[in-house]
Write an enzyme that holds these catalytic residues in place. Structure first.
Site: not given
Ligand code: PLP
Length: 393
Positions: A69-70, A149, A177, A197-199, A235, A323
Site C-alpha cells: 500500500g505504501t 484504517n 482497507q 495491499s494483500a496483507h 524482479t 503505525c
Molecule cells: N493505507 C492504509 C489505509 C493502511 O491501512 C495501510 C496499512 O496500515 C497502508 C496504506 C500501508 O500499506 P502497506 O502496509 O501495505 O504498506
C-alpha cells in the site's frame, strides 16, 4: 490468543499459503528469462493479475504489482505530481489519510507543491463541498481514502469521483482497507488510481498493487528493468503476487458471506461494551463504517494501558493505527474528528476478521470491563469526576 487487529494485518489464509509454496520452492525461475521454467512463473503472475482484475472489475492491463500500500500511494501521488508538473502543482487530500499519503504530500510540499488538506466532520466524513471549492486551475490530483484504517469511516468516493471527472482532475483512492472487505467496481465508481495491499485481506505482506486507469498520465516510480510493462522495475515478487491473486480469488467468492459474519461479531462486541462500560465514545460513523471496525474512547484512562492489560490476557487490539502506536501524540484522525487530546488518548481499536469466533467476543466482554474499572480506580481524572457527580452514570 485472541487476535482483533485485522486492520493492522491479517493472518495468511492457508489456501493462499498452499498456492504460494511452489513459487518459493521449485518454481524459482525469473519471470523475465526465456526458458520454460521461467515462463511458469510469468504465467502465474498473469493469472494473478486476472484474478485481481476480476475482484476490482477492471482490465488486467490496468494493474501493476508493487511492494504494498505504501508504495502504491507514493507512486500514485508522486507519479501524477511529477507527470503533470507542467499542468499544475496543487493536490487535494484529507486530514485523516494514512501516513503513506500524508507524508508523501508533506514531501511534495517541501519541493514546491501546494497541498490542501480537506477537513472531516465529527464522524470522519470528508467535506465534499470543501473539495469542490478547493479545486483550482493548478489542481492535478485529489487523493481521498476509501475507508479509514482507524475509525473505519467510508468516504463518499462516488461523489468525489464525479466532481473530479467534471473538473478534469485525477482521483486517487487509498483503498487498502476496502479491497477484499467490500465489493465494488473501480469502473463504476470512476477512480483513476487506486492503491491496495494483500496483507489486509489474508494475503502475504510486502505485496500490493496499483490500479491505473488506461490513459492516465503518470510517471514511472521505480526505474529499472522492463518488468510490469516498464512501469515498475525490479524482479517480481512471484510468490507474493501468487498469494495476492489467490487472496483476491477467495475474496471474490467469499466476501459477501464474511461481511455478514464479521459484522454480527463486531456489533455484538460494540453492544456488549456499551452495556457494560460507562462513559465511552464510539468513534466514526455508525452506518458508513467498515463492518469489522470498532473504535472507541474509554474516558479517563489511557488506551495504551488498556492495550497492555488486554495483551496480558492474550488479546491483541490496537490504539489508533499500528503505525502510530508507540508515539505519544494522539492519533491525527481522532483529533481531526474533533476529540480533545485527553479523550483521544483513551482510544482503542478492535478490528475483527473471518477467523474470529463468538467466544473471542465473549472473552473480551468478560475481561475488558474489569480492566477499565481497575485503571479508572487509579485515574485522578475519574476520581475527580466521581467526586463531582457523586456517581458516574
Ligand atoms: N493505507 C492504509 C489505509 C493502511 O491501512 C495501510 C496499512 O496500515 C497502508 C496504506 C500501508 O500499506 P502497506 O502496509 O501495505 O504498506
Amino acid at each position: 490468543m485472541i487476535y482483533m487487529d485485522y486492520n493492522a494485518t491479517t493472518p495468511l489464509d492457508e489456501r493462499v499459503l498452499s498456492e504460494m509454496m511452489p513459487y518459493l520452492k521449485e518454481e524459482y525461475g525469473n519471470p523475465s528469462s526465456m526458458y520454460k521454467k521461467a515462463q511458469v512463473a510469468k504465467k502465474a503472475i498473469e493469472t494473478s493479475r486476472e484474478k485481481l482484475a476480476k475482484l476490482l472489475d477492471c482490465s488486467p492491463e490496468e494493474l501493476f504489482f508493487t511492494s504494498g500500500g505504501t508504495e502504491s500511494d507514493n507512486w500514485a501521488i508522486k507519479g501524477v505530481a511529477f507527470g503533470l508538473r507542467e499542468k499544475g502543482n496543487h493536490i487535494i487530500t484529507s486530514q485523516i489519510e494514512h501516513h503513506a499519503v500524508l507524508n508523501t504530500c508533506k514531501f511534495l510540499e517541501k519541493i514546491g507543491y501546494q497541498i490542501t488538506y480537506a477537513p472531516v466532520d465529527k464522524y470522519g466524513i470528508v467535506d465534499v463541498d470543501f473539495i469542490r471549492k478547493a479545486i483550482k486551475k493548478e489542481t492535478i490530483l485529489i487523493s481521498i481514502m476509501y475507508a479509514n484504517n482507524e475509525i473505519g469511516t467510508i468516504q463518499p468516493v462516488e461523489e468525489i469521483a464525479k466532481i473530479a471527472k467534471e473538473k478534469g482532475v485525477y482521483f486517487h483512492t487509498d483503498a487498502v482497507q476496502v479491497v477484499g472487505k467490500l465489493p465494488f467496481s473501480v469502473k463504476k465508481i470512476g477512480f483513476d488510481l487506486l492503491s491496495l495491499s494483500a496483507h489486509k485481506f489474508y494475503g502475504p505482506k510486502g505485496i500490493g498493487a496499483i490500479y491505473i486507469k488506461k490513459g492516465t498520465k503518470i510517471l514511472t516510480f521505480i526505474n529499472g528493468g522492463h518488468q510490469e510493462k516498464g512501469k515498475r522495475g525490479g524482479t517480481e515478487n512471484v510468490s507474493g503476487i501468487v498469494g495476492l491473486g489467490k487472496a483476491s480469488e477467495i475474496a471474490s467468492q467469499e466476501m459477501e458471506k464474511e461481511m455478514v459474519y464479521v459484522k454480527n461479531l463486531r456489533d455484538k462486541l460494540e453492544n456488549g461494551i456499551k452495556k457494560k462500560i460507562p462513559e465511552i465514545v464510539i468513534n466514526g460513523h455508525l452506518e458508513k463504517r467498515l463492518y469489522n471496525t470498532l473504535n472507541l474512547c474509554v474516558k479517563y484512562v489511557e488506551g495504551e494501558s488498556i492495550l497492555l492489560n488486554l495483551d496480558f490476557e492474550g488479546i491483541c487490539a490496537s490504539s489508533g493505527s499500528a503505525c502510530t502506536s508507540g508515539s505519544l501524540e494522539p492519533s491525527h484522525v481522532l483529533l481531526a474528528i474533533g476529540l480533545s487530546h485527553e479523550v483521544a488518548h483513551g482510544s482503542l481499536r478492535f478490528s475483527l476478521g473471518k477467523y474470529n469466533k463468538e467466544e473471542d467476543v465473549d472473552k473480551v466482554l468478560e475481561v475488558l470491563p474489569g480492566i477499565v474499572e481497575k485503571l479508572r480506580e487509579i485515574s485522578p481524572f475519574w476520581n475527580n469526576k466521581k467526586n463531582e457527580k457523586g456517581k458516574i452514570d
